[in-house]
Design an enzyme around this catalytic site. Structure first.
Site, PDB file in Angstrom:
ATOM      1  CD  GLU A  25       1.773  23.841 -17.800  1.00 12.19           C
ATOM      2  OE1 GLU A  25       2.849  23.828 -17.160  1.00 12.19           O
ATOM      3  OE2 GLU A  25       0.806  23.131 -17.502  1.00 12.19           O
ATOM      4  CB  CYS A  74      -1.624  22.469 -12.036  1.00 13.06           C
ATOM      5  SG  CYS A  74      -0.716  24.024 -12.022  1.00 13.06           S
ATOM      6  CB  ALA A 118      23.274  -9.740  -8.683  1.00 12.82           C
ATOM      7  CD1 TRP A 169      30.667  -8.206  -8.547  1.00 14.63           C
ATOM      8  CD2 TRP A 169      30.352  -7.624  -6.403  1.00 14.63           C
ATOM      9  NE1 TRP A 169      29.946  -7.037  -8.530  1.00 14.63           N
ATOM     10  CE2 TRP A 169      29.740  -6.659  -7.232  1.00 14.63           C
ATOM     11  CE3 TRP A 169      30.260  -7.472  -5.015  1.00 14.63           C
ATOM     12  CZ2 TRP A 169      29.083  -5.560  -6.722  1.00 14.63           C
ATOM     13  CZ3 TRP A 169      29.590  -6.375  -4.509  1.00 14.63           C
ATOM     14  CH2 TRP A 169      29.019  -5.437  -5.356  1.00 14.63           C
ATOM     15  NE  ARG A 188      23.050   1.327  -4.468  1.00 12.28           N
ATOM     16  CZ  ARG A 188      24.009   0.900  -3.668  1.00 12.28           C
ATOM     17  NH1 ARG A 188      25.041   1.683  -3.385  1.00 12.28           N
ATOM     18  NH2 ARG A 188      23.956  -0.311  -3.146  1.00 12.28           N
ATOM     19  CG  LEU A 190      22.175   0.856   1.214  1.00 11.66           C
ATOM     20  CD1 LEU A 190      20.927   0.869   2.069  1.00 11.66           C
ATOM     21  CD2 LEU A 190      21.980  -0.128   0.064  1.00 11.66           C
ATOM     22  NE  ARG A 226      31.048   2.963  -2.772  1.00  9.83           N
ATOM     23  CZ  ARG A 226      30.042   2.170  -2.433  1.00  9.83           C
ATOM     24  NH1 ARG A 226      29.004   2.678  -1.796  1.00  9.83           N
ATOM     25  NH2 ARG A 226      30.046   0.891  -2.731  1.00  9.83           N
ATOM     26  N   GLY A 231      17.287  -7.927   1.153  1.00  7.34           N
ATOM     27  CA  GLY A 231      17.654  -9.264   0.727  1.00  7.34           C
ATOM     28  C   GLY A 231      16.474 -10.075   0.243  1.00  7.34           C
ATOM     29  CB  SER A 256       8.060  -9.654   2.034  1.00  5.01           C
ATOM     30  OG  SER A 256       8.777 -10.509   2.891  1.00  5.01           O
TER      31      SER A 256
HETATM   32  C1  AOF Z   1       1.756  21.644 -14.534  1.00  6.16           C
HETATM   33  N1  AOF Z   1       2.949  21.882 -15.139  1.00  6.16           N
HETATM   34  O1  AOF Z   1       5.154  21.699 -15.239  1.00  6.16           O
HETATM   35  C2  AOF Z   1       4.042  20.580 -13.509  1.00  6.16           C
HETATM   36  C3  AOF Z   1       2.766  20.274 -12.921  1.00  6.16           C
HETATM   37  O2  AOF Z   1       3.656  22.753  -5.911  1.00  6.16           O
HETATM   38  P1  AOF Z   1       3.520  23.050  -7.375  1.00  6.16           P
HETATM   39  O3  AOF Z   1       2.814  24.339  -7.649  1.00  6.16           O
HETATM   40  O4  AOF Z   1       4.823  22.929  -8.143  1.00  6.16           O
HETATM   41  O5  AOF Z   1       2.524  21.926  -7.968  1.00  6.16           O
HETATM   42  C4  AOF Z   1       2.939  20.596  -8.055  1.00  6.16           C
HETATM   43  C5  AOF Z   1       1.869  19.778  -8.723  1.00  6.16           C
HETATM   44  O6  AOF Z   1       1.556  20.364  -9.990  1.00  6.16           O
HETATM   45  C6  AOF Z   1       2.316  18.347  -9.032  1.00  6.16           C
HETATM   46  O7  AOF Z   1       1.997  17.468  -7.973  1.00  6.16           O
HETATM   47  C7  AOF Z   1       1.516  18.041 -10.274  1.00  6.16           C
HETATM   48  O8  AOF Z   1       0.192  17.688  -9.940  1.00  6.16           O
HETATM   49  C8  AOF Z   1       1.503  19.380 -11.001  1.00  6.16           C
HETATM   50  N2  AOF Z   1       2.696  19.486 -11.835  1.00  6.16           N
HETATM   51  N3  AOF Z   1       1.667  20.809 -13.475  1.00  6.16           N
HETATM   52  O9  AOF Z   1       0.734  22.197 -14.961  1.00  6.16           O
HETATM   53  C9  AOF Z   1       4.084  21.390 -14.664  1.00  6.16           C
HETATM   54  N4  AOF Z   1       5.189  20.095 -12.975  1.00  6.16           N
HETATM   55 ZN    ZN Z   2       1.021  24.114 -13.423  1.00  6.98          ZN
END
Ligand code: AOF
Ligand code: ZN
Length: 358
Positions: free
Chosen positions: A53, A78, A157, A178, A192, A212, A215, A302, A308
């Protein structure tokens, strides 16, 4: 497709640009529309960096138009102070009258409170546009937040007749056979690089001594993880502990840090009567990974570790690679009692994709 959906598609497309750089944060994209014109775009580009945002608002040439604009964003804005300040306050400060959100943020610090805050302040919020697609894009983040463990991807695999290895006469016999083709080897390395970590069992460590790392593809090196009883043998004889890149070893000893090597204590456990690892032991290890911010793991064997996790229902996705070869006898591959969601031919090999749908 409605106009809201079209702009939200664009948000998902923008969000993808953060792939591999934002974890354990989610990928998020945002679009600002004013008088049916896109006036701003942004995405969360790296962990700790500005949110989507913020980037979208910054990219607008004429901030005057914000008070008439609609903000599209692929995750609920957020409302908490993390590494960055709350996006809800930015939206309110610029008096953006309408916000369209794909899905709520599963992070308990947000969890619907972002949408609530905007609505209480008179902002018109539409929730749920392309919700399924947005959740799919951030499925690792959603699982990590909701289940308090990494997203678990199983990979192995097997031959056409269902074996993952030949019959070994002795543990010293470490000849490798393989199963799959070169194209799938490259693919595995790409996979990976897409996960935060790669996890193998103690037997795989002992018998295959895998590196792991990535490459045969570009991208980030994942954290390498294994469980090993360090009271029995020195872990340093394995590639995994060569300190060329980070590794995490679960053991019964104390927590300890060395260069690129982290030892994490887990409570002592005995295998189950059928030889599998008890669910509680797996949960302990996954809990450690959650606390350390490991958002996803690919389990590359493995047989015991895969079985498990399958038996405990602790998996989200599986990719089964089938080579064009038969062993006739040997170590049977794990069996998933669900139908694949997708099947793909890669030259003369096949890949079966599964999703754990309980
Ligand atoms: C948003 N817009 O683009 C993202 C959000 O440590 P901060 O401030 O970067 O907050 C991370 C948290 O914010 C993340 O765990 C998730 O809940 C939210 N991510 N929120 O409004 C964003 N990347
Ligand atoms: Zn945010």
């Amino acid at each position: 497709m409605s106009a809201d959906e079209r702009y939200m598609w664009r948000c998902l497309e923008l969000a993808r640009k953060g792939k591999g750089a934002v974890a354990p944060n989610p990928m998020v994209g945002a679009v600002l529309v004013c008088d049916a014109q896109v006036v701003g775009e942004g995405f969360h580009a790296f962990w700790g960096g500005p949110h989507a945002e913020v980037e979208a608002v910054r990219s607008v040439r004429d901030p005057e138009c914000l008070s008439r604009a609609t903000l599209y964003v692929s995750l609920e804005p957020c409302c908490h102070f993390g590494k960055t300040p709350p996006c809800t306050e930015l939206i309110l400060q610029h008096r953006i009258p309408r916000v369209v959100v794909a899905c709520t943020d599963p992070n308990p610090q947000v969890g619907g409170k972002g949408v609530q805050r905007l609505r209480e302040q008179g902002c018109d919020v539409t929730l749920g546009v392309l919700e399924k697609e947005a959740r799919e894009q951030n499925r690792r983040f959603f699982t990590f937040q909701k289940k308090k463990r990494p997203y678990i991807l199983l990979k192995w695999a097997q031959t056409l007749d269902g074996f993952m290895d030949i019959a070994r006469k002795s543990p010293e016999d470490t000849t490798s056979y393989w199963i799959t083709n070169g194209a799938l080897k490259l693919r595995t390395h790409t996979w990976r690089a897409e996960e935060a970590a790669i996890w193998v069992g103690a037997n795989t460590l002992l018998h295959d001594n895998p590196r792991l790392n990535v490459r045969y593809a570009a991208g980030r090196q994942p954290l390498r993880i294994a469980f090993f009883d360090t009271s029995r043998a020195d872990i340093r004889r394995f590639h995994l502990a060569d300190a060329t890149q980070p590794a995490l070893v679960f053991h019964f000893g104390e927590d300890r840090e060395e260069k690129n090597l982290t030892f994490c204590h887990i409570p002592y456990f005995n295998p189950r009567p059928d030889g599998l690892l008890p669910a509680e032991a797996l949960e302990n290890m996954l809990g450690v990974l959650h606390r350390r911010g490991v958002v996803s793991v690919m389990v590359e064997g493995g047989r015991r570790l895969l079985d498990s996790l399958l038996a405990a229902g602790l998996w989200d996705e599986a990719r089964v690679l089938e080579g064009n070869i038969r062993f006739g006898s040997g170590l049977p591959a794990p069996v998933i009692s669900q139908t694949p969601v997708r099947e793909e031919a890669v030259e003369d090999n096949r890949v079966f994709y599964y999703r754990n749908r309980p």
